[in-house]
Design a protein around this motif. Structure first.
Motif, PDB file in Angstrom:
ATOM      1  N   TRP A  76       0.556  -1.491   0.012  1.00 12.77           N
ATOM      2  CA  TRP A  76      -0.084  -0.104  -0.134  1.00 12.77           C
ATOM      3  C   TRP A  76       0.929   1.236   0.041  1.00 12.77           C
ATOM      4  O   TRP A  76       2.264   1.201   0.975  1.00 12.77           O
ATOM      5  CB  TRP A  76      -0.787  -0.181   0.484  1.00 12.77           C
ATOM      6  N   ASP A  77       0.398   2.032  -1.079  1.00 17.54           N
ATOM      7  CA  ASP A  77       1.153   3.629  -0.523  1.00 17.54           C
ATOM      8  C   ASP A  77      -0.007   4.541  -0.356  1.00 17.54           C
ATOM      9  O   ASP A  77      -0.704   4.409  -1.207  1.00 17.54           O
ATOM     10  CB  ASP A  77       1.399   3.395  -3.041  1.00 17.54           C
ATOM     11  N   PRO A  78       0.725   5.523  -0.008  1.00 17.95           N
ATOM     12  CA  PRO A  78      -0.522   6.986   0.269  1.00 17.95           C
ATOM     13  C   PRO A  78      -0.824   7.871  -1.022  1.00 17.95           C
ATOM     14  O   PRO A  78      -2.068   8.398  -0.871  1.00 17.95           O
ATOM     15  CB  PRO A  78       0.535   7.814   1.233  1.00 17.95           C
ATOM     16  N   GLY A  79      -0.188   7.500  -2.032  1.00 16.70           N
ATOM     17  CA  GLY A  79      -0.271   8.008  -3.225  1.00 16.70           C
ATOM     18  C   GLY A  79      -0.324   9.720  -3.048  1.00 16.70           C
ATOM     19  O   GLY A  79      -0.805  10.315  -3.665  1.00 16.70           O
ATOM     20  N   THR A  80       1.225  10.280  -1.937  1.00 16.58           N
ATOM     21  CA  THR A  80       1.203  11.461  -1.897  1.00 16.58           C
ATOM     22  C   THR A  80       1.944  12.293  -3.296  1.00 16.58           C
ATOM     23  O   THR A  80       1.720  13.495  -3.232  1.00 16.58           O
ATOM     24  CB  THR A  80       1.664  11.759  -0.824  1.00 16.58           C
ATOM     25  N   PHE A  81       1.556  11.597  -4.398  1.00 14.06           N
ATOM     26  CA  PHE A  81       2.414  12.351  -5.534  1.00 14.06           C
ATOM     27  C   PHE A  81       0.883  12.643  -6.111  1.00 14.06           C
ATOM     28  O   PHE A  81       1.457  13.596  -7.186  1.00 14.06           O
ATOM     29  CB  PHE A  81       2.631  11.138  -6.105  1.00 14.06           C
ATOM     30  N   SER A  82      -0.158  12.761  -5.310  1.00 18.12           N
ATOM     31  CA  SER A  82      -1.120  13.005  -6.732  1.00 18.12           C
ATOM     32  C   SER A  82      -1.918  14.219  -6.011  1.00 18.12           C
ATOM     33  O   SER A  82      -1.124  14.485  -4.665  1.00 18.12           O
ATOM     34  CB  SER A  82      -2.839  11.840  -6.053  1.00 18.12           C
ATOM     35  N   CYS A  85      -4.120  13.907  -2.908  1.00 21.13           N
ATOM     36  CA  CYS A  85      -3.750  13.131  -2.010  1.00 21.13           C
ATOM     37  C   CYS A  85      -5.042  13.027  -0.580  1.00 21.13           C
ATOM     38  O   CYS A  85      -5.153  13.605   0.264  1.00 21.13           O
ATOM     39  CB  CYS A  85      -2.886  13.218  -1.371  1.00 21.13           C
ATOM     40  N   ILE A  86      -4.557  11.210   0.305  1.00 20.14           N
ATOM     41  CA  ILE A  86      -5.331  11.444   1.130  1.00 20.14           C
ATOM     42  C   ILE A  86      -4.847  12.262   1.991  1.00 20.14           C
ATOM     43  O   ILE A  86      -3.108  12.921   2.021  1.00 20.14           O
ATOM     44  CB  ILE A  86      -5.135   9.972   1.504  1.00 20.14           C
TER      45      ILE A  86
END
Length: 241
Positions: A76-82, A85-86
């Motif tokens: 699982w990746d937080p996806g902070t590149f978006s 982001c969450i």
């Protein structure tokens, strides 16, 4: 609360196990499929048992995902590149609800801010989580000596020569950690480094003409367990430049 360190460590050892053949100098690497956020993409990527999933892209956890999670190694990746982001709290709550004990998960991070990223790692561990740390440029390189697995981020947008110098400074020396190169899948970025045992990429997703130059089935052959020929730095440098 998840954070079963024993289970996570066992999975980590199994997933990132690498072998350098005595004859031929080949090394086993695992390339994770990244970017699955729709059912049709999950179906297309189902042949590869290694997935890196974004909590941001899958924030509204879809019911269609569960059947694809069986017998699959998940990070699982937080996806902070978006951009949207969450949140940090949202990521922790997401892990509590959806991550299984056999899954690995990255720490929460802030891209371009190694100090904030270090704080998130410390705080997650203080709360009882056992995330895999992310090393960003300017971050604490001591992670490579203290931890068993480290994700190296911030290299995708670097020029090739800049990325090479940066990775050389980290990995052309004895380190304890085995390393996941975030966003990387090309063999030449793994070839010089015995410690670089994992990577991931979204190139398989048919977004434009460049991605569609190969079918998804053809792309899938470049994911999962791959054998990479070990090449000294000077050989790789000549190939790149």
């Amino acid at each position: 609360m998840i954070g079963d360190y024993a289970a996570t460590a066992t999975v980590s050892i199994r997933l990132v196990d690498y072998v350098t053949c005595a004859k031929g100098g080949r090394m086993k690497r695992t390339i994770y499929v990244a970017g699955v956020n729709r059912k049709h993409l999950a179906e297309q990527a189902s042949s590869v048992p290694y997935w890196l999933l974004s909590a941001t892209l899958l924030r509204k956890y879809p019911s269609w995902l569960d059947p694809y999670m069986r017998n699959r190694s998940v990070i699982w990746d937080p996806g902070t590149f978006s951009e949207d982001c969450i949140s940090y709290h949202g990521y922790r709550s997401y892990l509590d609800r959806y991550a299984k004990s056999k899954h690995m998960y990255m720490q929460y991070d802030e891209i371009g801010d190694p100090e904030a990223t270090a704080w998130y790692l410390q705080d997650m561990r203080r709360r009882g989580y056992e995330p895999v740390p992310i090393l960003q440029p300017g971050g604490d390189t001591g992670l490579l000596q203290r931890d068993g697995l480290v994700f190296i981020g911030g290299t995708v947008r670097m020029r090739d020569d800049e990325r090479m110098r940066y990775l050389d400074s980290l990995l052309l020396q004895p380190i304890k950690a085995r390393v996941h190169l975030l966003g990387m899948m090309r063999p030449e970025w793994f070839a010089p480094y015995n410690s670089a045992v994992q990577g991931d990429n979204t190139s398989w997703i048919p977004r434009d003409a460049w991605n569609r130059r190969k079918t998804v089935s053809e792309w899938m052959k470049e994911y999962g367990s791959q054998w990479v020929a070990h090449k000294p730095r000077e050989v790789v440098q000549m190939a790149l430049f």
